[in-house]
Each structure stands twice: as structure tokens, then as C-alpha cells.
Design a protein around this motif. Structure first.
Motif, PDB file in Angstrom:
ATOM      1  N   GLN A 100       0.830  -1.205   0.000  1.00 23.14           N
ATOM      2  CA  GLN A 100       0.000   0.000   0.000  1.00 23.14           C
ATOM      3  C   GLN A 100       0.864   1.255   0.000  1.00 23.14           C
ATOM      4  OE1 GLN A 100      -2.611  -0.334   3.363  1.00 23.14           O
ATOM      5  NE2 GLN A 100      -3.905  -1.867   2.386  1.00 23.14           N
ATOM      6  N   ALA A 101       2.081   1.138   0.474  1.00 21.32           N
ATOM      7  CA  ALA A 101       2.982   2.284   0.536  1.00 21.32           C
ATOM      8  C   ALA A 101       3.438   2.729  -0.848  1.00 21.32           C
ATOM      9  CB  ALA A 101       4.200   1.950   1.389  1.00 21.32           C
ATOM     10  N   ASP A 102       3.362   1.857  -1.835  1.00 24.75           N
ATOM     11  CA  ASP A 102       3.797   2.191  -3.202  1.00 24.75           C
ATOM     12  C   ASP A 102       2.745   3.084  -3.861  1.00 24.75           C
ATOM     13  OD1 ASP A 102       4.975   2.292  -5.707  1.00 24.75           O
ATOM     14  OD2 ASP A 102       4.390   0.251  -6.255  1.00 24.75           O
ATOM     15  N   THR A 103       2.705   4.330  -3.418  1.00 28.13           N
ATOM     16  CA  THR A 103       1.642   5.238  -3.858  1.00 28.13           C
ATOM     17  C   THR A 103       1.751   5.644  -5.320  1.00 28.13           C
ATOM     18  OG1 THR A 103       2.870   7.113  -2.955  1.00 28.13           O
ATOM     19  CG2 THR A 103       1.167   6.135  -1.551  1.00 28.13           C
ATOM     20  N   SER A 160       9.808   3.701  -2.213  1.00 26.80           N
ATOM     21  CA  SER A 160      10.917   4.606  -1.923  1.00 26.80           C
ATOM     22  C   SER A 160      10.959   4.891  -0.426  1.00 26.80           C
ATOM     23  CB  SER A 160      10.739   5.918  -2.697  1.00 26.80           C
ATOM     24  OG  SER A 160       9.630   6.636  -2.168  1.00 26.80           O
ATOM     25  N   ARG A 161      12.069   5.453   0.017  1.00 28.91           N
ATOM     26  CA  ARG A 161      12.189   5.833   1.425  1.00 28.91           C
ATOM     27  C   ARG A 161      11.087   6.833   1.800  1.00 28.91           C
ATOM     28  NH1 ARG A 161      16.105   4.909   4.910  1.00 28.91           N
ATOM     29  NH2 ARG A 161      17.572   4.295   3.289  1.00 28.91           N
ATOM     30  N   ALA A 162      10.799   7.783   0.904  1.00 32.13           N
ATOM     31  CA  ALA A 162       9.749   8.775   1.172  1.00 32.13           C
ATOM     32  C   ALA A 162       8.379   8.104   1.281  1.00 32.13           C
ATOM     33  CB  ALA A 162       9.739   9.839   0.078  1.00 32.13           C
ATOM     34  N   ALA A 170       7.828   4.990   2.176  1.00 28.37           N
ATOM     35  CA  ALA A 170       7.840   4.213   3.419  1.00 28.37           C
ATOM     36  C   ALA A 170       7.619   5.133   4.617  1.00 28.37           C
ATOM     37  CB  ALA A 170       9.151   3.450   3.560  1.00 28.37           C
ATOM     38  N   LYS A 171       8.256   6.285   4.611  1.00 28.79           N
ATOM     39  CA  LYS A 171       8.105   7.228   5.715  1.00 28.79           C
ATOM     40  C   LYS A 171       6.665   7.741   5.790  1.00 28.79           C
ATOM     41  CE  LYS A 171      10.277  11.152   7.906  1.00 28.79           C
ATOM     42  NZ  LYS A 171      11.420  12.015   7.978  1.00 28.79           N
ATOM     43  N   ALA A 172       6.069   8.039   4.645  1.00 26.16           N
ATOM     44  CA  ALA A 172       4.673   8.500   4.621  1.00 26.16           C
ATOM     45  C   ALA A 172       3.738   7.403   5.128  1.00 26.16           C
ATOM     46  CB  ALA A 172       4.282   8.939   3.211  1.00 26.16           C
ATOM     47  N   ALA A 173       4.017   6.144   4.762  1.00 25.88           N
ATOM     48  CA  ALA A 173       3.198   5.021   5.235  1.00 25.88           C
ATOM     49  C   ALA A 173       3.320   4.875   6.749  1.00 25.88           C
ATOM     50  CB  ALA A 173       3.611   3.733   4.534  1.00 25.88           C
ATOM     51  N   GLN A 174       4.517   5.065   7.282  1.00 21.43           N
ATOM     52  CA  GLN A 174       4.703   4.981   8.732  1.00 21.43           C
ATOM     53  C   GLN A 174       3.971   6.114   9.440  1.00 21.43           C
ATOM     54  OE1 GLN A 174       5.693   1.588   8.857  1.00 21.43           O
ATOM     55  NE2 GLN A 174       5.979   2.517  10.839  1.00 21.43           N
ATOM     56  N   SER A 175       3.933   7.285   8.836  1.00 21.82           N
ATOM     57  CA  SER A 175       3.177   8.393   9.429  1.00 21.82           C
ATOM     58  C   SER A 175       1.691   8.054   9.479  1.00 21.82           C
ATOM     59  CB  SER A 175       3.392   9.688   8.634  1.00 21.82           C
ATOM     60  OG  SER A 175       4.694  10.167   8.828  1.00 21.82           O
ATOM     61  N   ARG A 176       1.168   7.462   8.396  1.00 27.89           N
ATOM     62  CA  ARG A 176      -0.243   7.051   8.380  1.00 27.89           C
ATOM     63  C   ARG A 176      -0.495   5.983   9.443  1.00 27.89           C
ATOM     64  NH1 ARG A 176       0.878   7.470   2.876  1.00 27.89           N
ATOM     65  NH2 ARG A 176       1.031   5.210   2.626  1.00 27.89           N
ATOM     66  N   SER A 177       0.438   5.049   9.579  1.00 29.79           N
ATOM     67  CA  SER A 177       0.314   3.996  10.587  1.00 29.79           C
ATOM     68  C   SER A 177       0.285   4.604  11.984  1.00 29.79           C
ATOM     69  CB  SER A 177       1.472   3.009  10.445  1.00 29.79           C
ATOM     70  OG  SER A 177       1.457   2.065  11.475  1.00 29.79           O
ATOM     71  N   PHE A 178       1.189   5.535  12.246  1.00 28.31           N
ATOM     72  CA  PHE A 178       1.249   6.191  13.544  1.00 28.31           C
ATOM     73  C   PHE A 178      -0.078   6.895  13.836  1.00 28.31           C
ATOM     74  CE2 PHE A 178       2.086   9.646  16.467  1.00 28.31           C
ATOM     75  CZ  PHE A 178       2.869   9.045  17.426  1.00 28.31           C
ATOM     76  N   GLU A 179      -0.611   7.601  12.857  1.00 27.23           N
ATOM     77  CA  GLU A 179      -1.880   8.316  13.034  1.00 27.23           C
ATOM     78  C   GLU A 179      -3.023   7.356  13.358  1.00 27.23           C
ATOM     79  OE1 GLU A 179      -2.446  10.723   9.542  1.00 27.23           O
ATOM     80  OE2 GLU A 179      -0.637  11.891   9.961  1.00 27.23           O
ATOM     81  N   ARG A 180      -3.043   6.185  12.718  1.00 21.54           N
ATOM     82  CA  ARG A 180      -4.081   5.181  13.014  1.00 21.54           C
ATOM     83  C   ARG A 180      -3.946   4.672  14.448  1.00 21.54           C
ATOM     84  NH1 ARG A 180      -2.865   3.370   7.879  1.00 21.54           N
ATOM     85  NH2 ARG A 180      -1.556   1.705   8.681  1.00 21.54           N
ATOM     86  N   GLY A 198      20.811  -1.251  -1.857  1.00 22.35           N
ATOM     87  CA  GLY A 198      21.174   0.105  -1.467  1.00 22.35           C
ATOM     88  C   GLY A 198      20.766   1.194  -2.427  1.00 22.35           C
ATOM     89  N   ASP A 199      19.738   0.947  -3.254  1.00 14.61           N
ATOM     90  CA  ASP A 199      19.340   1.959  -4.234  1.00 14.61           C
ATOM     91  C   ASP A 199      18.302   2.948  -3.709  1.00 14.61           C
ATOM     92  OD1 ASP A 199      17.020   0.445  -4.229  1.00 14.61           O
ATOM     93  OD2 ASP A 199      16.979   0.120  -6.404  1.00 14.61           O
ATOM     94  N   GLY A 200      17.947   2.838  -2.434  1.00 14.79           N
ATOM     95  CA  GLY A 200      17.000   3.783  -1.847  1.00 14.79           C
ATOM     96  C   GLY A 200      15.540   3.416  -2.022  1.00 14.79           C
ATOM     97  N   SER A 201      15.283   2.208  -2.509  1.00 16.03           N
ATOM     98  CA  SER A 201      13.905   1.739  -2.633  1.00 16.03           C
ATOM     99  C   SER A 201      13.863   0.233  -2.413  1.00 16.03           C
ATOM    100  CB  SER A 201      13.317   2.102  -4.000  1.00 16.03           C
ATOM    101  OG  SER A 201      14.024   1.452  -5.025  1.00 16.03           O
ATOM    102  N   ILE A 202      12.678  -0.252  -2.090  1.00 16.80           N
ATOM    103  CA  ILE A 202      12.485  -1.685  -1.862  1.00 16.80           C
ATOM    104  C   ILE A 202      11.665  -2.238  -3.017  1.00 16.80           C
ATOM    105  CG2 ILE A 202      11.509  -3.430  -0.336  1.00 16.80           C
ATOM    106  CD1 ILE A 202      11.824  -1.352   1.950  1.00 16.80           C
TER     107      ILE A 202
END
Length: 157
Positions: free
Chosen positions: A35-38, A45-47, A49-59, A131-135
Motif C-alpha cells: 500500500q505504501a507504493d503510492t 521509496s524511502r519517502a 515508506a516514511k509517509a506510510a509509517q506516518s499514516r500507521s502512527f496516526e491510526r 542500497g538503491d534507496g527503494s524496496i
């Protein structure tokens, strides 16, 4: 002989509990990461993933105060099967308490979004094996294939 059987039973119980916690966590993580692959490019991407973690934290932050208390954090973690006994429940609570204490880096009894993000960052780095900055989907599959039951250190919903 009786001690050997008891030891095997104990190891089986620990393994079973580890699987009961690890499998739902892996499924949750896989769902969150896909779901993080917006931008739908097949990578996270790292960005993203970070946005997904922010949404998770908010939930998880059910009272909206910008911090997770132990109860909010606990509710966001995988549960146990319906047939779990008191020992299973105690072990789950011990594991989740350890996760909470580990993430709560300043020891104030609450997890800030910053602490939450910092705790998750090393997992992104481990999964980004090239190490390319994305999963990529291959890196994600490899990470879950290589995960050992009970080796997850923190979870989120």
C-alpha cells in the motif's frame, strides 16, 4: 526421558507462539508496504515508506495527542489465536512491552512519531539490499523469506 520430552514441548510452545506472532506481522507488513507504493512503480521509496509509517502512527494514535501510550501501541500489534493460554498471553505482553520500551528511546512512557520513525528506519535499510534507496518486490519477498519466526522486533498496524 521425561525432561527431554518436556524440553521439546517447551520449545514447540515457544516456536508456535513465535509463529502466531510472526506470521500476522509479516502479512501486515507486506500489506502496508504494498500500500505504501503510492506511485505504483512497483517499488517503495524511502519517502513512500516514511509517509506510510506516518499514516500507521496516526491510526494507532487513537486519542490524537501525537504520542502513543502503551495501550494504543498494544492495540496495533498482532493478537493471539483464540485458543492461546495464559502463558501465551503473558509472553505476548512481554514481547510487546519490550518493543514499546525499545522504541521509547527517551524513556518517557510514550512513543512520539519521531521515535516511531527512527525505530522503523533500520528495517527499510535491511530490506533495501542493493542500497538503491527503494524496496523492490523481489527485495520484499527476500526479506520475508529470510525472516525467522520470533525475529521481528517491532510491529505496527
Amino acid at each position: 526421558m521425561k525432561n527431554m520430552i518436556t524440553g521439546r514441548c517447551a520449545r514447540y510452545a515457544v516456536t508456535t507462539l513465535s509463529l502466531a506472532l510472526a506470521l500476522p506481522m509479516a502479512a501486515q507488513a507486506a500489506e502496508q508496504l504494498t500500500q505504501a507504493d503510492t506511485n505504483k512503480d512497483g517499488k517503495i521509496s524511502r519517502a513512500e515508506a516514511k509517509a506510510a509509517q506516518s499514516r500507521s502512527f496516526e491510526r494507532l494514535d487513537s486519542n490524537g495527542n501525537g504520542q502513543l501510550d502503551r495501550q494504543e501501541f498494544d492495540k496495533g500489534q498482532p493478537g493471539l489465536p483464540a485458543n492461546a493460554d495464559a502463558q501465551d498471553k503473558q509472553r505476548r505482553q512481554s514481547i510487546i512491552t519490550g518493543w514499546f520500551d525499545n522504541i521509547d528511546s527517551n524513556g518517557d512512557g510514550k512513543i512520539s512519531e519521531s521515535e516511531y520513525q527512527q525505530a522503523v528506519a533500520p528495517y527499510f535499510d535491511r530490506m533495501d539490499s542493493n542500497g538503491d534507496g527503494s524496496i523492490s518486490s523481489d527485495e520484499l519477498k527476500k526479506a520475508f523469506h529470510n525472516a525467522r519466526p520470533g525475529s521481528q522486533q517491532s510491529g505496527s498496524n
